[in-house]
Design an enzyme around this catalytic site. Structure first.
Site, PDB file in Angstrom:
ATOM      1  N   ASP A   1      -4.221 -10.732  -0.882  1.00 54.42           N
ATOM      2  CA  ASP A   1      -4.051  -9.477  -0.149  1.00 54.42           C
ATOM      3  C   ASP A   1      -5.366  -9.108   0.529  1.00 54.42           C
ATOM      4  OD1 ASP A   1      -3.199  -7.084   0.835  1.00 54.42           O
ATOM      5  OD2 ASP A   1      -3.152  -6.038  -1.096  1.00 54.42           O
TER       6      ASP A   1
ATOM      7  N   CYS B   1      -6.775  -5.606  -1.230  1.00 54.74           N
ATOM      8  CA  CYS B   1      -6.021  -4.925  -2.281  1.00 54.74           C
ATOM      9  C   CYS B   1      -6.822  -3.741  -2.791  1.00 54.74           C
ATOM     10  CB  CYS B   1      -5.729  -5.904  -3.417  1.00 54.74           C
ATOM     11  SG  CYS B   1      -5.052  -5.128  -4.912  1.00 54.74           S
TER      12      CYS B   1
ATOM     13  N   ASP C   1       4.813  -0.999   1.871  1.00 54.61           N
ATOM     14  CA  ASP C   1       3.394  -0.987   2.219  1.00 54.61           C
ATOM     15  C   ASP C   1       3.254  -1.304   3.706  1.00 54.61           C
ATOM     16  OD1 ASP C   1       0.653  -1.329   2.365  1.00 54.61           O
ATOM     17  OD2 ASP C   1       0.531  -2.679   0.641  1.00 54.61           O
TER      18      ASP C   1
ATOM     19  N   GLU D   1      -5.229   5.896  -4.392  1.00 56.73           N
ATOM     20  CA  GLU D   1      -5.328   4.588  -5.028  1.00 56.73           C
ATOM     21  C   GLU D   1      -6.487   4.569  -6.021  1.00 56.73           C
ATOM     22  OE1 GLU D   1      -3.828   2.148  -6.114  1.00 56.73           O
ATOM     23  OE2 GLU D   1      -3.626   0.727  -4.456  1.00 56.73           O
TER      24      GLU D   1
ATOM     25  N   ASP E   1      -0.061  -1.156   5.024  1.00 55.30           N
ATOM     26  CA  ASP E   1      -1.504  -1.352   5.163  1.00 55.30           C
ATOM     27  C   ASP E   1      -2.135  -0.240   5.999  1.00 55.30           C
ATOM     28  OD1 ASP E   1      -1.417  -3.548   3.548  1.00 55.30           O
ATOM     29  OD2 ASP E   1      -1.686  -5.022   5.115  1.00 55.30           O
TER      30      ASP E   1
ATOM     31  N   ARG F   1      -2.028   7.402   2.176  1.00 55.43           N
ATOM     32  CA  ARG F   1      -2.759   6.775   1.059  1.00 55.43           C
ATOM     33  C   ARG F   1      -4.257   6.759   1.375  1.00 55.43           C
ATOM     34  NH1 ARG F   1      -2.324   0.389  -0.941  1.00 55.43           N
ATOM     35  NH2 ARG F   1      -4.584   0.055  -1.057  1.00 55.43           N
TER      36      ARG F   1
ATOM     37  N   GLU G   1      -2.795   3.686   4.988  1.00 55.16           N
ATOM     38  CA  GLU G   1      -4.032   3.920   4.251  1.00 55.16           C
ATOM     39  C   GLU G   1      -5.239   4.095   5.180  1.00 55.16           C
ATOM     40  OE1 GLU G   1      -5.395  -0.569   3.063  1.00 55.16           O
ATOM     41  OE2 GLU G   1      -3.425   0.122   2.393  1.00 55.16           O
TER      42      GLU G   1
ATOM     43  N   ASN H   1       0.028   4.336  -8.417  1.00 56.71           N
ATOM     44  CA  ASN H   1       0.253   2.890  -8.396  1.00 56.71           C
ATOM     45  C   ASN H   1      -0.322   2.284  -9.663  1.00 56.71           C
ATOM     46  OD1 ASN H   1       0.664   0.221  -7.640  1.00 56.71           O
ATOM     47  ND2 ASN H   1      -1.122   0.136  -6.319  1.00 56.71           N
TER      48      ASN H   1
ATOM     49  N   TYR I   1       9.913  -0.952  -4.334  1.00 52.07           N
ATOM     50  CA  TYR I   1       8.677  -0.902  -3.562  1.00 52.07           C
ATOM     51  C   TYR I   1       8.344  -2.292  -3.034  1.00 52.07           C
ATOM     52  CZ  TYR I   1       3.665  -0.627  -2.545  1.00 52.07           C
ATOM     53  OH  TYR I   1       2.447  -0.700  -1.937  1.00 52.07           O
TER      54      TYR I   1
ATOM     55  N   HIS J   1       3.714   3.671   3.435  1.00 54.48           N
ATOM     56  CA  HIS J   1       2.418   4.320   3.278  1.00 54.48           C
ATOM     57  C   HIS J   1       1.392   3.686   4.199  1.00 54.48           C
ATOM     58  CE1 HIS J   1       0.755   1.136   0.611  1.00 54.48           C
ATOM     59  NE2 HIS J   1       1.845   1.232  -0.121  1.00 54.48           N
TER      60      HIS J   1
END
Length: 344
Positions: free
Chosen positions: A101, A166, A129, A235, A131, A205, A158, A258, A86, A156
């Site tokens: 992040d 984060c 990721d 998440e 974002d 996500r 989000e 996660n 990942y 993913h």
């Protein structure tokens, strides 16, 4: 970006997720028969990382993906025998930029990192990721295309605002359901527009659980699944009961969990997460947090003692380079008739 229309209706994405069948699902639900999980149940694992990831998702067993942040962490993960990795956005931002992040890294930062780690073993799936997709629909589509070209197996997207953070920090804000679904649709359309038919995996996500509650988070992921997301990622699941209920509510869609030590989600083990029904477990910061501890200790030791002898722990340069693939490079050179590395 035109692509095959696999939606019965793109304006109403409200029908519940349904199990893959040989017949197209009800109106409003994305369906691509080529990507039906049953098509990935048989046969040897593919050398194509996206196809391999789909095979891993369709077959028994949880997919364990340790978080990597650079070439060293990726090499260590491969050496340990992990079959999926990942690319954490937080870890990559820290490693490449030395920054937190907080939406500081760009798509180019992530794609550059992905190109490198995907090249180390092109058959091992990398989940990356992405974002928020770095902008509107065109940006999301471009992100999918660039990630796929880099060799990434899946990403993913989000529902945080563009100035995201984060997922395990406080103060998160999320966009509307419709904007989130627009991101998912854009990613799916871009994937389906890749010439030759791509197996690239789209993971939806949501960070809305901490902002709007678990009910809204589940609703958003159901809608994302209807819009074409292959996997659902919620998440900040705070308890075993919530993870189990999430898996049940989203079935048969695979669920990603996660785990970050000290984060919002308990430190579930791989075995525990599998018993709870999760299909993918990622440990986002496993490598970069370990690096902070190890490098911090080495630096303090060097500052105090004036030597790196103790922190090296007997690893000489050749041993270090062997972890980085030295022997493979020597073998390739010899096979090609070279002699530059006959002695190293």
């Amino acid at each position: 970006m035109p692509g095959r229309d696999n939606f019965s209706s793109v304006t109403e994405v409200v029908a519940p997720a349904v199990a893959p069948t040989t017949e197209a699902p009800c109106s409003g639900v994305y369906y691509n028969p080529r990507l039906d999980p049953k098509n990935y149940l048989q046969g040897p694992l593919s050398p194509n990382p996206a196809t391999r990831l789909r095979q891993m998702l369709a077959r028994p067993g949880i997919v364990v993906a340790p978080g990597i942040c650079d070439g060293i962490s990726a090499r260590c993960a491969l050496e340990a025998g992990f079959t999926c990795m990942y690319q954490s956005g937080a870890a990559t931002t820290a490693s490449r930029l030395g920054q937190p992040d907080l939406a500081i890294a760009t798509m180019n930062d992530f794609v550059g990192a992905a190109q490198m780690v995907c090249s180390l073993d092109p058959t091992v799936p990398i989940i990356a990721d992405a974002d928020t997709g770095f902008g509107g629909p065109a940006n999301v589509a471009r992100t999918v295309t660039q990630y796929a070209r880099a060799g990434v197996a899946g990403l993913h997207i989000e529902d945080q605002v563009q100035t995201k953070r984060c997922g395990h920090l406080m103060g998160k804000q999320v966009v509307s359901r419709e904007e989130f679904l627009t991101r998912i649709r854009s990613a799916v359309i871009a994937r389906d527009s890749i010439p030759g038919g791509s197996d690239f995996v789209i993971i939806g996500r949501t960070d809305s659980a901490q902002v709007l509650g678990m009910e809204e988070a589940i609703t958003r992921l159901k809608l994302a699944a209807d819009a074409g997301a292959d996997v659902c990622f919620i998440e900040g699941v705070k308890t075993e009961e919530l993870l189990r209920s999430t898996v049940a509510a989203l079935a048969p869609k695979p669920v990603l969990v996660n785990v970050i030590s000290g984060g919002l989600t308990p430190s579930f083990t791989c075995e525990e997460a599998e018993r709870m029904g999760a299909k993918i477990i990622i440990f986002s910061l496993v490598s970069c947090v370990a690096m902070v501890h190890a490098v911090r200790a080495a630096m303090h030791s060097l500052k105090k003692t004036g030597t790196d002898f103790s922190s090296a722990k007997g690893m000489d340069p050749k041993s270090f380079f062997e972890v980085m693939g030295l022997n493979e490079v020597i073998e390739l050179d010899a096979q090609a008739g070279g002699s530059a590395f006959a002695v190293v």
